[in-house]
Design a protein around this motif. Structure first.
Motif, PDB file in Angstrom:
ATOM      1  N   LEU A 117      11.727  -5.394  -2.231  1.00 54.84           N
ATOM      2  CA  LEU A 117      10.538  -5.281  -1.386  1.00 54.84           C
ATOM      3  C   LEU A 117       9.399  -6.135  -1.937  1.00 54.84           C
ATOM      4  O   LEU A 117       8.656  -6.762  -1.179  1.00 54.84           O
ATOM      5  N   LYS A 118       9.269  -6.169  -3.256  1.00 53.21           N
ATOM      6  CA  LYS A 118       8.249  -7.020  -3.863  1.00 53.21           C
ATOM      7  C   LYS A 118       8.539  -8.495  -3.561  1.00 53.21           C
ATOM      8  O   LYS A 118       7.622  -9.277  -3.262  1.00 53.21           O
ATOM      9  N   PHE A 150       0.853  -1.190   0.000  1.00 55.04           N
ATOM     10  CA  PHE A 150       0.000   0.000   0.000  1.00 55.04           C
ATOM     11  C   PHE A 150       0.885   1.235   0.000  1.00 55.04           C
ATOM     12  O   PHE A 150       1.819   1.352   0.790  1.00 55.04           O
ATOM     13  N   GLY A 151       0.595   2.171  -0.903  1.00 55.98           N
ATOM     14  CA  GLY A 151       1.380   3.391  -0.984  1.00 55.98           C
ATOM     15  C   GLY A 151       0.661   4.575  -0.370  1.00 55.98           C
ATOM     16  O   GLY A 151      -0.559   4.703  -0.496  1.00 55.98           O
ATOM     17  N   ILE A 152       1.411   5.442   0.300  1.00 51.94           N
ATOM     18  CA  ILE A 152       0.895   6.725   0.780  1.00 51.94           C
ATOM     19  C   ILE A 152       1.807   7.799   0.204  1.00 51.94           C
ATOM     20  O   ILE A 152       3.004   7.811   0.474  1.00 51.94           O
ATOM     21  N   GLN A 181      -0.214  -2.757 -12.619  1.00 51.35           N
ATOM     22  CA  GLN A 181      -1.092  -3.854 -12.205  1.00 51.35           C
ATOM     23  C   GLN A 181      -1.482  -4.718 -13.412  1.00 51.35           C
ATOM     24  O   GLN A 181      -2.637  -5.053 -13.616  1.00 51.35           O
ATOM     25  N   ASP A 182      -0.474  -5.049 -14.202  1.00 49.07           N
ATOM     26  CA  ASP A 182      -0.617  -5.969 -15.339  1.00 49.07           C
ATOM     27  C   ASP A 182      -1.517  -5.436 -16.447  1.00 49.07           C
ATOM     28  O   ASP A 182      -2.064  -6.216 -17.239  1.00 49.07           O
ATOM     29  N   ALA A 183      -1.692  -4.135 -16.527  1.00 44.50           N
ATOM     30  CA  ALA A 183      -2.491  -3.548 -17.599  1.00 44.50           C
ATOM     31  C   ALA A 183      -1.776  -2.314 -18.143  1.00 44.50           C
ATOM     32  O   ALA A 183      -1.104  -1.605 -17.394  1.00 44.50           O
ATOM     33  N   PRO A 184      -1.914  -2.052 -19.459  1.00 44.05           N
ATOM     34  CA  PRO A 184      -1.254  -0.880 -20.029  1.00 44.05           C
ATOM     35  C   PRO A 184      -1.942   0.399 -19.596  1.00 44.05           C
ATOM     36  O   PRO A 184      -3.171   0.473 -19.534  1.00 44.05           O
ATOM     37  N   ILE A 185      -1.131   1.407 -19.307  1.00 46.83           N
ATOM     38  CA  ILE A 185      -1.679   2.708 -18.934  1.00 46.83           C
ATOM     39  C   ILE A 185      -0.750   3.770 -19.502  1.00 46.83           C
ATOM     40  O   ILE A 185       0.439   3.552 -19.681  1.00 46.83           O
ATOM     41  N   VAL A 218       7.409   5.303  -7.801  1.00 47.68           N
ATOM     42  CA  VAL A 218       7.556   4.231  -6.814  1.00 47.68           C
ATOM     43  C   VAL A 218       6.229   3.522  -6.615  1.00 47.68           C
ATOM     44  O   VAL A 218       6.148   2.293  -6.591  1.00 47.68           O
ATOM     45  N   VAL A 219       5.165   4.306  -6.482  1.00 46.11           N
ATOM     46  CA  VAL A 219       3.821   3.736  -6.319  1.00 46.11           C
ATOM     47  C   VAL A 219       3.451   2.900  -7.538  1.00 46.11           C
ATOM     48  O   VAL A 219       2.935   1.784  -7.420  1.00 46.11           O
ATOM     49  N   ARG A 220       3.722   3.435  -8.720  1.00 47.79           N
ATOM     50  CA  ARG A 220       3.381   2.738  -9.962  1.00 47.79           C
ATOM     51  C   ARG A 220       4.110   1.406 -10.080  1.00 47.79           C
ATOM     52  O   ARG A 220       3.581   0.438 -10.617  1.00 47.79           O
ATOM     53  N   GLU A 221       5.327   1.358  -9.538  1.00 49.27           N
ATOM     54  CA  GLU A 221       6.171   0.181  -9.704  1.00 49.27           C
ATOM     55  C   GLU A 221       5.651  -1.030  -8.926  1.00 49.27           C
ATOM     56  O   GLU A 221       5.607  -2.139  -9.470  1.00 49.27           O
ATOM     57  N   ILE A 222       5.247  -0.856  -7.660  1.00 45.85           N
ATOM     58  CA  ILE A 222       4.954  -2.051  -6.865  1.00 45.85           C
ATOM     59  C   ILE A 222       3.680  -2.006  -6.026  1.00 45.85           C
ATOM     60  O   ILE A 222       3.285  -3.037  -5.474  1.00 45.85           O
TER      61      ILE A 222
END
Length: 348
Positions: free
Chosen positions: A183-184, A34-36, A306-310, A203-207
């Motif tokens: 971390l993942k 979870f990212g903040i 999250q396994d989808a293109p954006i 960073v949030v986008r990565e994991i």
């Protein structure tokens, strides 16, 4: 795993009362990352320190793994904190101790025998990829290696939660990526719930699977990372996302009167953004063939979240005016965000 309910934290500096955290409520599921996120002064570091009660909330309740942390006695709190590991931006290693001793330090008084401690420390160093650095001192390590030691130390007491307060901010991009991958790995192999505090949307986008965005001590937006990236609701969120995408550079190129932004009569520049997960149809080629228009891509920025293109593309569309209008309407019908950046159709 973590439940914050109406958590507030106030500080008094002289005569001034500072509301660092304001009535924050959020839930973190067991086993998720979870990212903040927030800019400096948003209250995110204070909030994460409220989770393990390094900062005691002024009001509200904090529950971790079924225990109401805010109602524990001092002794109970010390025991509960052992199951909440924490890593920091500047590593916080003891410079006079070896890597081995830094990782072993939390195990003092654990009741484990020396051989058991040794086995555990070496296993942790192997997990974080620095098994050969056991006898080195922090001054002999790179920033990434120091953070790996800090992660190993945070895992020494077999925590159920790992709090990361700007854990990659002092690292270069390549090292940051390797630490995030570590971390993942820790999350997947040990099932540890991870909360990451950061000011970097990359960073949030990565994991991360979900994210909360903070501003002025409040959570102003939260949700799945893909949804937040694809359709940000708040200006602060859009500002963060711009830092991770080169799709915003088109405005700079237009302001500089770049040759690539010079349009012929009837053309327009559009920014196309993917705003839902199932964008698999080859829309650019479909639109070109279906409406007999040309899309000249200036640049693109597609990432997998999250396994989808954006992301999306910036392109010049040229062709018959009515056909261009139909092409734009078709893209919108396919849940593609279409933003007209520059329009020369009026010159037709």
């Amino acid at each position: 795993m973590i439940e914050l309910s109406q958590v507030s934290k106030d500080f008094r500096t002289g005569q001034k009362l500072v509301h660092a955290v304001r009535s924050v409520s959020l839930s973190v599921e067991k086993g998720e990352i979870f990212g903040i996120i927030g800019f400096s002064g948003a209250g995110k570091s204070t909030l994460v320190r409220c989770i393990n009660l390094l900062e005691r909330p002024t009001s509200g309740t904090v529950t971790v793994d079924g225990r109401v942390m805010t109602s524990l006695s001092a002794g109970e709190l010390r025991q509960a904190r052992k199951k909440i590991g924490m890593i920091f931006q500047h590593f916080n290693l003891m410079p006079s101790r070896t890597v081995y001793s830094n990782v072993a330090y939390p195990l003092r008084g654990s009741g484990l025998k020396r051989a058991q401690i040794s086995e555990k420390v070496h296993a942790l160093l192997d997990l974080v990829g620095i098994a050969d650095k056991a006898d080195a001192y922090p001054s002999q390590l790179s920033g990434g290696q120091k953070q790996r030691v800090a992660i190993a130390r945070a895992l020494a007491n077999d925590p159920s939660v790992l709090l990361c307060d700007e854990a990659t901010s002092a690292l270069d991009p390549q090292t940051t990526k390797s630490i995030l991958q570590l971390l993942k790995k820790v999350n997947q192999s040990l099932g540890i719930t991870i909360v990451i505090i950061t000011h970097e949307m990359a960073v949030v986008r990565e994991i991360c699977s979900r994210v909360a965005v903070m501003e002025h001590g409040e959570v102003v937006e939260q949700g799945e990372v893909f949804s937040v990236f694809a359709d940000p609701q708040q200006a602060i969120t859009r500002s963060f996302i711009r830092t991770t995408s080169n799709l915003q550079k088109i405005e700079e190129l237009i302001a500089e009167n770049s040759p690539v932004t010079q349009l012929q009569p009837g053309e327009l520049i559009v920014r196309l953004s993917y705003i839902q997960r199932n964008v698999s149809e080859p829309l650019i080629s479909t639109v070109s063939q279906k409406f007999n228009v040309t899309l000249n891509i200036i640049f693109a920025d597609i990432a997998i979240v999250q396994d989808a293109p954006i992301g999306g593309t910036v392109a010049v569309i040229s062709g018959d005016r009515q056909q261009i209008t139909k092409a734009v309407e078709y893209l919108i019908s396919k849940n593609v965000g279409v933003e007209v950046i520059k329009d020369a159709r009026a010159a037709c």
